[in-house]
Design a protein around this motif. Structure first.
Motif, mmCIF file in Angstrom:
data_model
loop_
_atom_site.group_PDB
_atom_site.id
_atom_site.type_symbol
_atom_site.label_atom_id
_atom_site.label_comp_id
_atom_site.label_asym_id
_atom_site.label_seq_id
_atom_site.Cartn_x
_atom_site.Cartn_y
_atom_site.Cartn_z
ATOM 1 N N TRP A 11 0.841 -1.194 0.000
ATOM 2 C CA TRP A 11 0.000 0.000 0.000
ATOM 3 C C TRP A 11 0.878 1.246 0.000
ATOM 4 O O TRP A 11 0.794 2.107 0.875
ATOM 5 C CB TRP A 11 -0.924 0.008 1.208
ATOM 6 C CG TRP A 11 -1.971 -1.072 1.212
ATOM 7 C CD1 TRP A 11 -2.086 -2.121 0.353
ATOM 8 C CD2 TRP A 11 -3.042 -1.203 2.126
ATOM 9 N NE1 TRP A 11 -3.165 -2.887 0.672
ATOM 10 C CE2 TRP A 11 -3.779 -2.355 1.774
ATOM 11 C CE3 TRP A 11 -3.462 -0.474 3.228
ATOM 12 C CZ2 TRP A 11 -4.902 -2.782 2.463
ATOM 13 C CZ3 TRP A 11 -4.585 -0.889 3.929
ATOM 14 C CH2 TRP A 11 -5.300 -2.033 3.532
ATOM 15 N N GLU A 35 -3.337 4.041 4.139
ATOM 16 C CA GLU A 35 -4.099 3.304 5.144
ATOM 17 C C GLU A 35 -5.439 2.940 4.522
ATOM 18 O O GLU A 35 -5.801 3.429 3.454
ATOM 19 C CB GLU A 35 -4.316 4.183 6.389
ATOM 20 C CG GLU A 35 -3.041 4.721 7.010
ATOM 21 C CD GLU A 35 -2.200 3.628 7.653
ATOM 22 O OE1 GLU A 35 -2.783 2.641 8.128
ATOM 23 O OE2 GLU A 35 -0.966 3.780 7.676
ATOM 24 N N ARG A 36 -6.203 2.125 5.229
ATOM 25 C CA ARG A 36 -7.508 1.699 4.726
ATOM 26 C C ARG A 36 -8.414 2.905 4.411
ATOM 27 O O ARG A 36 -9.172 2.894 3.455
ATOM 28 C CB ARG A 36 -8.181 0.782 5.742
ATOM 29 C CG ARG A 36 -9.445 0.128 5.233
ATOM 30 C CD ARG A 36 -9.966 -0.961 6.143
ATOM 31 N NE ARG A 36 -9.012 -1.995 6.452
ATOM 32 C CZ ARG A 36 -8.669 -3.006 5.647
ATOM 33 N NH1 ARG A 36 -9.207 -3.085 4.455
ATOM 34 N NH2 ARG A 36 -7.807 -3.914 6.022
ATOM 35 N N GLU A 37 -8.315 3.969 5.204
ATOM 36 C CA GLU A 37 -9.180 5.138 5.044
ATOM 37 C C GLU A 37 -8.939 5.886 3.733
ATOM 38 O O GLU A 37 -9.839 6.530 3.205
ATOM 39 C CB GLU A 37 -8.990 6.118 6.214
ATOM 40 C CG GLU A 37 -9.421 5.573 7.557
ATOM 41 C CD GLU A 37 -8.398 4.621 8.174
ATOM 42 O OE1 GLU A 37 -7.182 4.736 7.868
ATOM 43 O OE2 GLU A 37 -8.817 3.732 8.932
ATOM 44 N N ASN A 38 -7.712 5.845 3.214
ATOM 45 C CA ASN A 38 -7.427 6.595 1.989
ATOM 46 C C ASN A 38 -6.903 5.700 0.858
ATOM 47 O O ASN A 38 -6.343 6.192 -0.122
ATOM 48 C CB ASN A 38 -6.435 7.726 2.271
ATOM 49 C CG ASN A 38 -5.079 7.230 2.746
ATOM 50 O OD1 ASN A 38 -4.872 6.046 2.993
ATOM 51 N ND2 ASN A 38 -4.149 8.162 2.880
ATOM 52 N N GLN A 49 -8.372 4.341 -1.498
ATOM 53 C CA GLN A 49 -8.967 4.611 -2.807
ATOM 54 C C GLN A 49 -8.107 5.572 -3.625
ATOM 55 O O GLN A 49 -8.255 5.669 -4.843
ATOM 56 C CB GLN A 49 -10.401 5.156 -2.663
ATOM 57 C CG GLN A 49 -10.506 6.591 -2.210
ATOM 58 C CD GLN A 49 -10.407 6.778 -0.700
ATOM 59 O OE1 GLN A 49 -10.168 5.840 0.049
ATOM 60 N NE2 GLN A 49 -10.593 8.004 -0.261
#
Length: 107
Positions: free
Chosen positions: A45, A55-58, A60
């Motif tokens: 990532w 991170e999972r939050e961004n 995309q």
């Protein structure tokens, strides 16, 4: 002995042919989620160009770039992919367009 007449075959209907073509397209075309998921597992990532970590939050904002420009070239080993943030991905494609323009290869 008289010559054999070829047996007549019943041709599939237009609907059957259409279904077959759609099935073949679906079977041979990897989904974006499929190769994106594979690339994220293989390359991590992180943006390969600027080094930004996600991170999972961004997540995309991290995209998959095809190095050779062919979106159908998706080897399972990930050799044609690199994960780029949206900013670096945009920059990569802008550089290609500018180079083609400056070289006179595209109007």
């Amino acid at each position: 002995m008289p010559p054999r007449r070829p047996q007549s075959r019943k041709l599939p209907s237009a609907e059957a042919l259409s279904q077959l073509v759609n099935q073949l397209k679906t079977d041979n075309k990897p989904t974006n989620a499929n190769y994106r998921e594979q690339s994220l597992k293989i390359h991590g990532w992180i943006c390969a160009k600027c080094g930004r970590e996600f991170e999972r939050e961004n997540l995309q904002l991290l995209t998959v770039h095809h190095k050779d420009g062919n979106h159908h070239n998706n080897p399972k080993d990930g050799s044609n992919w690199e994960n780029l943030c949206v900013y670096c991905h945009d920059d990569e494609h802008s550089r290609l367009i500018l180079a083609e323009y400056l070289n006179g290869t595209k109007p």
